[in-house]
Scaffold this active site. Structure first.
Site, PDB file in Angstrom:
ATOM      1  N   SER A 264       1.377  -9.902  -0.903  1.00  0.00           N
ATOM      2  CA  SER A 264       1.069  -8.469  -0.804  1.00  0.00           C
ATOM      3  C   SER A 264       1.430  -7.860   0.544  1.00  0.00           C
ATOM      4  O   SER A 264       1.679  -6.669   0.646  1.00  0.00           O
ATOM      5  CB  SER A 264      -0.410  -8.232  -1.106  1.00  0.00           C
ATOM      6  OG  SER A 264      -1.227  -9.043  -0.275  1.00  0.00           O
TER       7      SER A 264
ATOM      8  N   GLU B 237      -9.885   6.970   3.280  1.00  0.00           N
ATOM      9  CA  GLU B 237     -10.797   6.011   3.905  1.00  0.00           C
ATOM     10  C   GLU B 237      -9.973   4.793   4.284  1.00  0.00           C
ATOM     11  O   GLU B 237      -8.930   4.537   3.678  1.00  0.00           O
ATOM     12  CB  GLU B 237     -11.897   5.599   2.919  1.00  0.00           C
ATOM     13  CG  GLU B 237     -11.542   4.467   1.941  1.00  0.00           C
ATOM     14  CD  GLU B 237     -10.413   4.797   0.951  1.00  0.00           C
ATOM     15  OE1 GLU B 237     -10.177   5.983   0.691  1.00  0.00           O
ATOM     16  OE2 GLU B 237      -9.763   3.842   0.464  1.00  0.00           O
TER      17      GLU B 237
ATOM     18  N   LYS C  78       0.808  -1.225   0.000  1.00  0.00           N
ATOM     19  CA  LYS C  78       0.000   0.000   0.000  1.00  0.00           C
ATOM     20  C   LYS C  78       0.842   1.277   0.000  1.00  0.00           C
ATOM     21  O   LYS C  78       0.436   2.295  -0.549  1.00  0.00           O
ATOM     22  CB  LYS C  78      -0.956  -0.014   1.197  1.00  0.00           C
ATOM     23  CG  LYS C  78      -2.082  -1.020   0.996  1.00  0.00           C
ATOM     24  CD  LYS C  78      -3.317  -0.627   1.750  1.00  0.00           C
ATOM     25  CE  LYS C  78      -4.499  -1.476   1.321  1.00  0.00           C
ATOM     26  NZ  LYS C  78      -4.394  -2.868   1.806  1.00  0.00           N
TER      27      LYS C  78
HETATM   28  C1  LIG Z   1      -5.258  -3.882   1.478  1.00  0.00           C
HETATM   29  C2  LIG Z   1      -4.562  -5.127   1.214  1.00  0.00           C
HETATM   30  C3  LIG Z   1      -4.940  -5.975   0.144  1.00  0.00           C
HETATM   31  C4  LIG Z   1      -6.114  -5.703  -0.738  1.00  0.00           C
HETATM   32  O1  LIG Z   1      -6.027  -4.545  -1.507  1.00  0.00           O
HETATM   33  P1  LIG Z   1      -5.756  -4.576  -3.064  1.00  0.00           P
HETATM   34  O2  LIG Z   1      -6.053  -3.190  -3.496  1.00  0.00           O
HETATM   35  O3  LIG Z   1      -6.671  -5.574  -3.664  1.00  0.00           O
HETATM   36  O4  LIG Z   1      -4.339  -4.946  -3.266  1.00  0.00           O
HETATM   37  C5  LIG Z   1      -4.201  -7.116  -0.085  1.00  0.00           C
HETATM   38  N1  LIG Z   1      -3.157  -7.451   0.708  1.00  0.00           N
HETATM   39  C6  LIG Z   1      -2.774  -6.673   1.745  1.00  0.00           C
HETATM   40  C7  LIG Z   1      -1.614  -7.101   2.576  1.00  0.00           C
HETATM   41  C8  LIG Z   1      -3.466  -5.496   2.031  1.00  0.00           C
HETATM   42  O5  LIG Z   1      -3.077  -4.741   3.078  1.00  0.00           O
END
Ligand SMILES: *Cc1c(COP(=O)(O)O)cnc(C)c1O
Length: 408
Positions: A378, A112, A90
């Site tokens: 992610s 948000e 992020k």
């Molecule tokens: C917020 C988040 C997501 C989901 O958001 P996307 O916009 O779909 O990437 C996925 N993995 C993690 C670790 C997150 O914090």
């Protein structure tokens, strides 16, 4: 040539666009007129790249996961977004958007947040740049995500509880849009995923595209080719997935697999499988798939993972699914938990619950030994440890006793 990237008018096929109230028209139009020029300028690129390197810690490694590969009978590389500052992808986006906000002369940042991850990433860059930060968060989420609320406060942000609707992400987003309508001239709205009105989905995709830019270089070095056979990522709104696929999107040699949150199961009603279940509608300024009832009212999504329970999906992904460019696999709560334990045991990496959904997709696919797979992790699992302990223990030891197998 046919492209799956955004067109001149802000659409991905029939999805996207900017369905906004009149009062925001100028704001969104200003952003639309400036974002490409600013992002392509040398001064922006220099500052963005420097911060990604020295502050975020990029490039993130591309790691060949040998034991996981052996289990699935192919070659699996993990793109380690979990190693970034603040623990996920992020920050790639919030660093970029705050640089844009400053170049547009904005004084006030709003955002948000659902689980609090985007709120923390936004509060972090606001501290870095000494800017006022207001984060809207549903009251239910504030209670569920105490640590992230405390982090945002420590970083100097004001967290405003939202008590409308179900008091979760969708309601927080509505409230942020309302704030933006009241302060259109001095406020920049940092959106956390590839959602919202054009140009946000394209802007956030471009800011996350550093993920696939790095994958290309790293895979060429390690594997002798830029293109994997498969790219796999989880989708909430879809930003880590958009970043993972951006530079491969029109290259049919690489198959795209998106893992969405099945929740308790797609048929149970307790799910966030937006692409499987959604019908075309408008949510937060974009035309896309939305989980809605017969009257077009948005239904509350459910997933064990707070980062995946958004009732919409980025328009870029709605189009990839509609055109069959991407394969969408729902991964249920229990499958994601099992996948998180598997990655932890095989590779010593505790993934975020969201990322565990991408790992969970592996067992639903069939691979050839020569297949090269790149899967984006992610985020890291620190924030999810309580859920893992609770769910893992419940699954393995039905009597609740952690030290012996009470089924035997
Ligand atoms: C917020 C988040 C997501 C989901 O958001 P996307 O916009 O779909 O990437 C996925 N993995 C993690 C670790 C997150 O914090």
């Amino acid at each position: 040539m046919k492209t799956f990237l955004v067109d001149q008018n802000g659409y991905y096929g029939e999805f996207g666009g900017a369905y906004i109230p009149e009062i925001l028209h100028k704001c969104v139009e200003d952003l639309r007129n400036m974002y490409l020029e600013v992002m392509q300028s040398e001064s922006f690129k220099k500052e963005y790249e420097q911060l990604l390197r020295d502050y975020v810690g990029r490039p993130s490694p591309l790691y060949l996961a040998k034991r996981l590969s052996r289990k699935y009978g192919c070659k699996i590389y993990l793109k380690r977004e979990d190693l970034n500052h603040t623990g996920s992808h992020k920050i790639n986006n919030t660093v970029g958007q705050i640089l844009l906000a400053r170049r547009m002369g904005k004084k006030r940042i709003i955002a948000e947040t659902g689980a609090g991850q985007h709120g923390v990433a936004t509060a972090t860059v606001c501290a870095l740049m000494d800017m006022e930060c207001i984060v809207y968060m549903g009251k239910t989420d504030i209670e569920r995500q105490h640590i992230n609320v405390e982090k945002m406060k420590m970083l100097g942000a004001t967290v405003i509880p939202v008590t409308s609707g179900n008091m979760t992400l969708k309601d927080a987003t509505n409230e942020a849009i309302r704030d933006w309508c009241c302060h259109p001239s001095d406020t920049f709205y940092i959106i956390g995923s590839v959602v919202g009105p054009h140009p946000y989905p394209d802007m956030v995709s471009k800011l996350q595209a550093v993920i696939s830019e790095e994958i290309k270089k790293q895979l060429l070095e390690q594997e002798g080719r830029e293109n994997p056979d498969y790219l796999i990522a989880c989708v909430g709104g879809g930003s880590n997935a958009a970043g993972t696929i951006y530079h491969y999107i029109d290259d049919m040699r690489t198959q795209i697999v998106l893992a969405e949150a099945g929740g308790k199961g797609v048929e149970t009603g307790l799910t966030a499988a937006t692409i499987k279940l959604g019908q075309t509608g408008i949510i937060h300024g974009a035309r896309t798939y939305v989980i809605q009832n017969e009257d077009g009212q948005i239904e509350e999504p459910y997933s064990i993972s707070a980062g995946l329970d958004y009732p919409g999906i980025g328009p870029i992904h709605a189009n990839l699914a509609a055109q069959k460019r991407a394969t969408v696999l729902p991964v249920n709560d229990d499958e994601a938990i099992e996948a998180a334990y598997e990655l932890t045991k095989l590779e010593g990496i505790i993934p975020a619950l969201e990322s565990a959904h991408a790992i969970g997709a592996l067992s639903k696919m069939e691979f050839k030994p020569t297949d090269v797979v790149v899967l984006t992790v992610s985020g890291r699992g620190d924030k999810d440890i309580n859920t893992y302990l609770r769910q893992g223990a419940a699954a393995k030891f039905p009597c609740g006793h952690p030290t012996y197998d009470c089924q035997a």
